[in-house]
Motif scaffolding. Structure first.
Motif, PDB file in Angstrom:
ATOM      1  N   ILE A  45      -1.342  10.331 -19.409  1.00 28.12           N
ATOM      2  CA  ILE A  45      -1.537   8.855 -19.662  1.00 28.12           C
ATOM      3  C   ILE A  45      -1.022   8.453 -21.338  1.00 28.12           C
ATOM      4  O   ILE A  45      -0.464   7.647 -21.360  1.00 28.12           O
ATOM      5  N   LEU A  46      -1.343   9.635 -21.915  1.00 21.82           N
ATOM      6  CA  LEU A  46      -1.224   9.160 -23.651  1.00 21.82           C
ATOM      7  C   LEU A  46       0.284   9.260 -23.630  1.00 21.82           C
ATOM      8  O   LEU A  46       0.790   8.420 -24.623  1.00 21.82           O
ATOM      9  N   GLU A  47       1.014  10.015 -23.029  1.00 13.37           N
ATOM     10  CA  GLU A  47       2.522  10.046 -23.130  1.00 13.37           C
ATOM     11  C   GLU A  47       3.201   8.948 -22.137  1.00 13.37           C
ATOM     12  O   GLU A  47       4.400   8.529 -22.639  1.00 13.37           O
ATOM     13  N   ARG A  48       2.703   8.515 -21.402  1.00 15.98           N
ATOM     14  CA  ARG A  48       3.495   7.825 -20.187  1.00 15.98           C
ATOM     15  C   ARG A  48       2.936   6.058 -20.425  1.00 15.98           C
ATOM     16  O   ARG A  48       3.601   5.323 -19.674  1.00 15.98           O
ATOM     17  N   ALA A  49       2.149   5.888 -21.204  1.00 14.57           N
ATOM     18  CA  ALA A  49       1.596   4.621 -21.313  1.00 14.57           C
ATOM     19  C   ALA A  49       2.801   3.715 -21.812  1.00 14.57           C
ATOM     20  O   ALA A  49       3.696   4.063 -22.643  1.00 14.57           O
ATOM     21  N   ILE A  50       2.842   2.492 -21.395  1.00 15.79           N
ATOM     22  CA  ILE A  50       3.947   1.454 -21.421  1.00 15.79           C
ATOM     23  C   ILE A  50       3.520   0.266 -22.330  1.00 15.79           C
ATOM     24  O   ILE A  50       2.407  -0.525 -21.861  1.00 15.79           O
ATOM     25  N   SER A  51       4.488  -0.149 -23.127  1.00 15.28           N
ATOM     26  CA  SER A  51       4.014  -1.385 -23.999  1.00 15.28           C
ATOM     27  C   SER A  51       4.546  -2.700 -23.118  1.00 15.28           C
ATOM     28  O   SER A  51       5.558  -2.468 -22.339  1.00 15.28           O
ATOM     29  N   GLN A 103       0.911  -1.197   0.153  1.00 15.55           N
ATOM     30  CA  GLN A 103       0.128   0.186   0.036  1.00 15.55           C
ATOM     31  C   GLN A 103       1.020   1.390   0.113  1.00 15.55           C
ATOM     32  O   GLN A 103       1.435   1.715   0.837  1.00 15.55           O
ATOM     33  N   THR A 104       1.093   1.809  -1.203  1.00 15.55           N
ATOM     34  CA  THR A 104       2.228   2.847  -1.153  1.00 15.55           C
ATOM     35  C   THR A 104       1.540   4.335  -1.583  1.00 15.55           C
ATOM     36  O   THR A 104       0.193   4.480  -1.703  1.00 15.55           O
ATOM     37  N   THR A 105       2.335   4.979  -1.156  1.00 15.15           N
ATOM     38  CA  THR A 105       1.843   6.521  -1.368  1.00 15.15           C
ATOM     39  C   THR A 105       2.313   7.071  -2.688  1.00 15.15           C
ATOM     40  O   THR A 105       3.389   6.663  -3.417  1.00 15.15           O
ATOM     41  N   PRO A 106       1.742   8.339  -3.592  1.00 19.34           N
ATOM     42  CA  PRO A 106       2.016   8.335  -4.904  1.00 19.34           C
ATOM     43  C   PRO A 106       3.377   8.911  -5.017  1.00 19.34           C
ATOM     44  O   PRO A 106       3.657   9.840  -4.376  1.00 19.34           O
ATOM     45  N   ILE A 107       3.915   8.741  -6.195  1.00 20.99           N
ATOM     46  CA  ILE A 107       5.203   9.225  -6.735  1.00 20.99           C
ATOM     47  C   ILE A 107       4.939   9.499  -8.206  1.00 20.99           C
ATOM     48  O   ILE A 107       4.660   8.309  -8.912  1.00 20.99           O
ATOM     49  N   PHE A 108       4.955  10.578  -8.794  1.00 23.57           N
ATOM     50  CA  PHE A 108       4.495  10.619 -10.307  1.00 23.57           C
ATOM     51  C   PHE A 108       5.743  10.758 -11.155  1.00 23.57           C
ATOM     52  O   PHE A 108       6.122  11.387 -11.960  1.00 23.57           O
ATOM     53  N   ASP A 109       6.505   9.359 -10.916  1.00 21.96           N
ATOM     54  CA  ASP A 109       7.712   9.355 -11.745  1.00 21.96           C
ATOM     55  C   ASP A 109       7.880   7.584 -11.804  1.00 21.96           C
ATOM     56  O   ASP A 109       8.007   7.081 -11.010  1.00 21.96           O
ATOM     57  N   VAL A 110       7.629   7.391 -13.205  1.00 24.39           N
ATOM     58  CA  VAL A 110       7.783   5.986 -13.557  1.00 24.39           C
ATOM     59  C   VAL A 110       8.974   5.163 -13.144  1.00 24.39           C
ATOM     60  O   VAL A 110       8.932   4.058 -12.722  1.00 24.39           O
ATOM     61  N   GLU A 111      10.066   5.870 -13.457  1.00 24.17           N
ATOM     62  CA  GLU A 111      11.609   4.973 -13.005  1.00 24.17           C
ATOM     63  C   GLU A 111      11.679   4.962 -11.548  1.00 24.17           C
ATOM     64  O   GLU A 111      12.108   3.919 -11.102  1.00 24.17           O
ATOM     65  N   MET A 155      -2.667   1.359 -11.603  1.00 23.70           N
ATOM     66  CA  MET A 155      -1.738   2.459 -12.057  1.00 23.70           C
ATOM     67  C   MET A 155      -0.591   2.817 -11.250  1.00 23.70           C
ATOM     68  O   MET A 155      -0.223   3.875 -11.191  1.00 23.70           O
ATOM     69  N   TYR A 156       0.187   1.713 -10.682  1.00 22.18           N
ATOM     70  CA  TYR A 156       1.181   1.807  -9.610  1.00 22.18           C
ATOM     71  C   TYR A 156       2.057   2.498 -10.440  1.00 22.18           C
ATOM     72  O   TYR A 156       2.896   3.470  -9.841  1.00 22.18           O
ATOM     73  N   LEU A 157       2.637   2.344 -11.436  1.00 15.70           N
ATOM     74  CA  LEU A 157       3.722   2.879 -12.220  1.00 15.70           C
ATOM     75  C   LEU A 157       3.909   4.179 -12.576  1.00 15.70           C
ATOM     76  O   LEU A 157       5.030   4.998 -12.482  1.00 15.70           O
ATOM     77  N   GLY A 205      -3.078   8.200   0.728  1.00 14.65           N
ATOM     78  CA  GLY A 205      -2.645   9.638   0.780  1.00 14.65           C
ATOM     79  C   GLY A 205      -3.058  10.252  -0.572  1.00 14.65           C
ATOM     80  O   GLY A 205      -4.121   9.952  -1.110  1.00 14.65           O
ATOM     81  N   LEU A 206      -2.728  11.544  -0.420  1.00 13.68           N
ATOM     82  CA  LEU A 206      -3.269  12.498  -1.477  1.00 13.68           C
ATOM     83  C   LEU A 206      -2.590  12.343  -2.842  1.00 13.68           C
ATOM     84  O   LEU A 206      -1.522  12.207  -3.155  1.00 13.68           O
ATOM     85  N   GLN A 207      -3.542  12.340  -3.802  1.00 13.77           N
ATOM     86  CA  GLN A 207      -3.077  12.412  -5.493  1.00 13.77           C
ATOM     87  C   GLN A 207      -3.822  13.546  -5.931  1.00 13.77           C
ATOM     88  O   GLN A 207      -5.249  13.505  -6.045  1.00 13.77           O
TER      89      GLN A 207
END
Length: 259
Positions: free
Chosen positions: A49-55, A7-15, A38-40, A193-195
């Motif tokens: 979403i359009l630019e960060r979607a992952i194959s 159960q994580t709190t958000p980080i808006f960074d895929v890496e 949408m964890y990643l 937490g807050l997003q």
């Protein structure tokens, strides 16, 4: 069998989210590792979403697949294919399988139909740790999803979620019902937490096939917990209350494994 509930709190960074997932898996002993919807990327990223979607076949995903030998890792991400899907990656024995969200909420703060195409059938995967059914958040409110997964052999249903505080009461009622109806273990992992404008309540939980609460994470804060389950409890529950045996199976479209 041990299930880790991340159960994580958000980080808006895929890496950074990928590295955090790998660190949690490597530093904790479990058979199944579960991360939120949408964890990643984080949930509330709107048109990004359009630019960060992952194959699925990207080198990025292969890094996660490489650490999945002998274990199952379940995590949410926006999947880039012919369309974009709200998906769960299910990494197992070096491969990534994909469960796509079937029911997309488009009410209140939710705008998922603006960005995603819906999945077409409940997901199941046979593993050395039992047969796993994976669903995403709003899917749990449609009992046919869990029922089809159970009728096709699921021992454990996993629901990964991005549920804000306004939905807490509903999830806490419906999840034990799904476990009891289908005599399965039900594991639910939510954000905390807050997003942006939404506060996610956490409260990740595991219920037994008879509706007993086996694990509950705290509200609103990040928490990594491990719960141990015994799959033999499933047969005991089904002998005591044979809901699957007595289900009118002709009401449901049954098929083999989906992955």
């Amino acid at each position: 069998m041990k299930i880790l509930m991340a159960q994580t709190t958000p980080i808006f960074d895929v890496e950074k989210n990928k590295e955090r997932l790998i660190k949690i898996v490597k530093n904790n002993q479990a058979d199944i590792y579960i991360f939120p919807e949408m964890y990643l990327t984080g949930y509330l990223i709107r048109d990004k979403i359009l630019e960060r979607a992952i194959s699925v076949d990207s080198p990025f995903m292969k890094e996660i697949a490489e650490i999945s030998h002998g274990k199952i890792i379940i995590f949410g991400f926006p999947e880039r294919d012919e369309f974009i899907y709200n998906s769960a990656g299910v990494a197992y024995n070096g491969e990534i399988h994909v469960a796509r969200k079937i029911y997309l909420p488009n009410f209140g703060p939710f705008e998922e139909k603006l960005y995603f195409k819906s999945g077409d059938y409940p997901f199941l995967l046979s593993t050395d740790h039992g047969t796993i059914g994976v669903q995403i958040c709003y899917d749990v409110f449609f009992p046919e999803v869990t029922k089809i997964q159970a009728l096709n052999g699921s021992d454990i249903i996993v629901n990964i979620s991005a549920s804000p505080i306004t939905s807490r009461n509903l999830f806490e009622k419906v999840i034990p019902a799904r476990a009891i109806e289908n005599t399965v273990f039900f594991a639910y992992v939510n954000w905390a937490g807050l997003q942006r404008t939404l506060e996610f309540w956490g409260g990740s939980m595991v219920y037994s096939p008879r509706g007993n609460l086996l694990y509950k994470a705290p509200y609103f804060q990040e928490h990594i917990g491990v719960v141990e389950i015994d799959l033999e409890e499933i047969m005991i529950a089904r002998n005591l209350r044979p809901t699957l045996r007595d289900t009118k199976k002709e009401f449901f479209k049954l098929s083999g494994e989906k992955n």
